[in-house]
Design an enzyme around this catalytic site. Structure first.
Site, mmCIF file in Angstrom:
data_model
loop_
_atom_site.group_PDB
_atom_site.id
_atom_site.type_symbol
_atom_site.label_atom_id
_atom_site.label_comp_id
_atom_site.label_asym_id
_atom_site.label_seq_id
_atom_site.Cartn_x
_atom_site.Cartn_y
_atom_site.Cartn_z
ATOM 1 N N ARG A 1 -6.578 -4.043 -9.528
ATOM 2 C CA ARG A 1 -6.377 -3.734 -8.113
ATOM 3 C C ARG A 1 -7.084 -4.739 -7.211
ATOM 4 O O ARG A 1 -6.863 -4.749 -6.009
ATOM 5 C CB ARG A 1 -6.902 -2.330 -7.787
ATOM 6 N N ARG B 1 9.300 14.486 1.212
ATOM 7 C CA ARG B 1 8.757 15.421 0.237
ATOM 8 C C ARG B 1 8.431 16.774 0.869
ATOM 9 O O ARG B 1 7.829 16.842 1.941
ATOM 10 C CB ARG B 1 7.493 14.842 -0.372
ATOM 11 N N ARG C 1 3.300 18.511 3.276
ATOM 12 C CA ARG C 1 1.849 18.367 3.179
ATOM 13 C C ARG C 1 1.362 17.328 4.183
ATOM 14 O O ARG C 1 2.106 16.421 4.557
ATOM 15 C CB ARG C 1 1.443 17.905 1.770
ATOM 16 N N ARG D 1 -1.945 5.087 4.909
ATOM 17 C CA ARG D 1 -2.147 4.846 3.486
ATOM 18 C C ARG D 1 -1.539 3.499 3.083
ATOM 19 O O ARG D 1 -2.128 2.743 2.313
ATOM 20 C CB ARG D 1 -1.491 5.978 2.707
ATOM 21 N N LYS E 1 8.267 2.079 -8.431
ATOM 22 C CA LYS E 1 7.572 1.480 -9.561
ATOM 23 C C LYS E 1 7.683 2.334 -10.831
ATOM 24 O O LYS E 1 7.942 1.819 -11.912
ATOM 25 C CB LYS E 1 6.101 1.300 -9.174
#
Ligand SMILES: [Zn+2]
Length: 224
Positions: free
Chosen positions: A91, A130, A163, A174, A16
């Site tokens: 949202r 990541r 992480r 998530r 995005k």
């Protein structure tokens, strides 16, 4: 040229941000990420910024009515007279209705809700690549931005770690929360004929040209 009043939606990892950068250049539109414009309103002490400041400071959520006010402060400026790209709001369906009403009062309306989506496994693959260095939190990506030496930070030589937030299991949860929260909103825009869906698993260049072509068509149709 007709107005291009756009909202941008999509799960983390679908690209995005990349597409937002390109669109604002293509169509010369201001880009309003709600977190950023809220901070700017507070910093610049606009009327609504003064109201929102203490709420944000206390760690509370800014109520919808106030947030839409902050957004409209920007949409009402000359920079947005030909359109805007709004990211991070709405949202919920309730927020979408509030936005709709606010635009309607100005004789304006949304041109399209752009959804950039991709299959869960692709998003997990991208997001779980990541790595962060333990010393200074420099960010790498195993696939898109790898360090010169595996597991070692280029800048300070410290160890790279994944992480907790970037572990596949965490990302999966998530994404499930994201889907559950946004599904009604996606449906709401779909029912109103405003939803335009793009496949974020395609190369960014291709996604970009699809979006651009779609928006050019919408702008033409609006002029007729
Ligand atoms: Zn580092």
């Amino acid at each position: 040229m007709a107005e291009l009043n756009l909202i941008l939606m999509g799960p983390p990892g679908a690209g995005k941000g990349t597409q937002a950068d390109r669109l604002r250049n293509d169509f010369d539109l201001p880009y309003y990420a709600t977190g950023d414009i809220l901070r700017e309103a507070i910093d610049q002490k606009t009327e609504l910024g003064k109201e929102a400041g203490p709420i944000v400071e206390a760690g509370d959520l800014v109520p919808d009515e106030l947030m839409i006010g902050v957004i409209m402060e920007r949409i009402d400026t000359p920079e947005a007279e030909d359109g805007f790209i709004l990211d991070g709001f709405p949202r919920t369906v309730r927020q979408a209705e509030v936005l709709d009403e606010a635009l309607d009062r100005r004789g304006r309306s949304l041109t399209a809700a752009i959804l950039i989506d991709a299959p869960g496994e692709e998003l997990i693959r991208r997001l779980s690549g990541r790595r962060i260095c333990v010393k200074n939190q420099h960010v790498y990506h195993l696939e898109f931005d790898p360090p010169k030496n595996e597991g070692v930070c280029d800048q300070d030589g410290s160890r790279l770690v994944q992480r907790e937030d970037d572990k596949p299991e965490t990302i999966k949860k998530r994404l499930a929360v994201y889907r559950e929260q946004t599904a009604p909103l996606v449906e709401w825009y779909d029912e109103r004929g405003l939803l335009r869906r793009f496949d974020g698993s395609r190369p960014p260049e291709e996604v970009h040209s699809h979006i651009r072509a779609t928006l050019a068509t919408l702008a033409l149709e609006a002029e007729l």
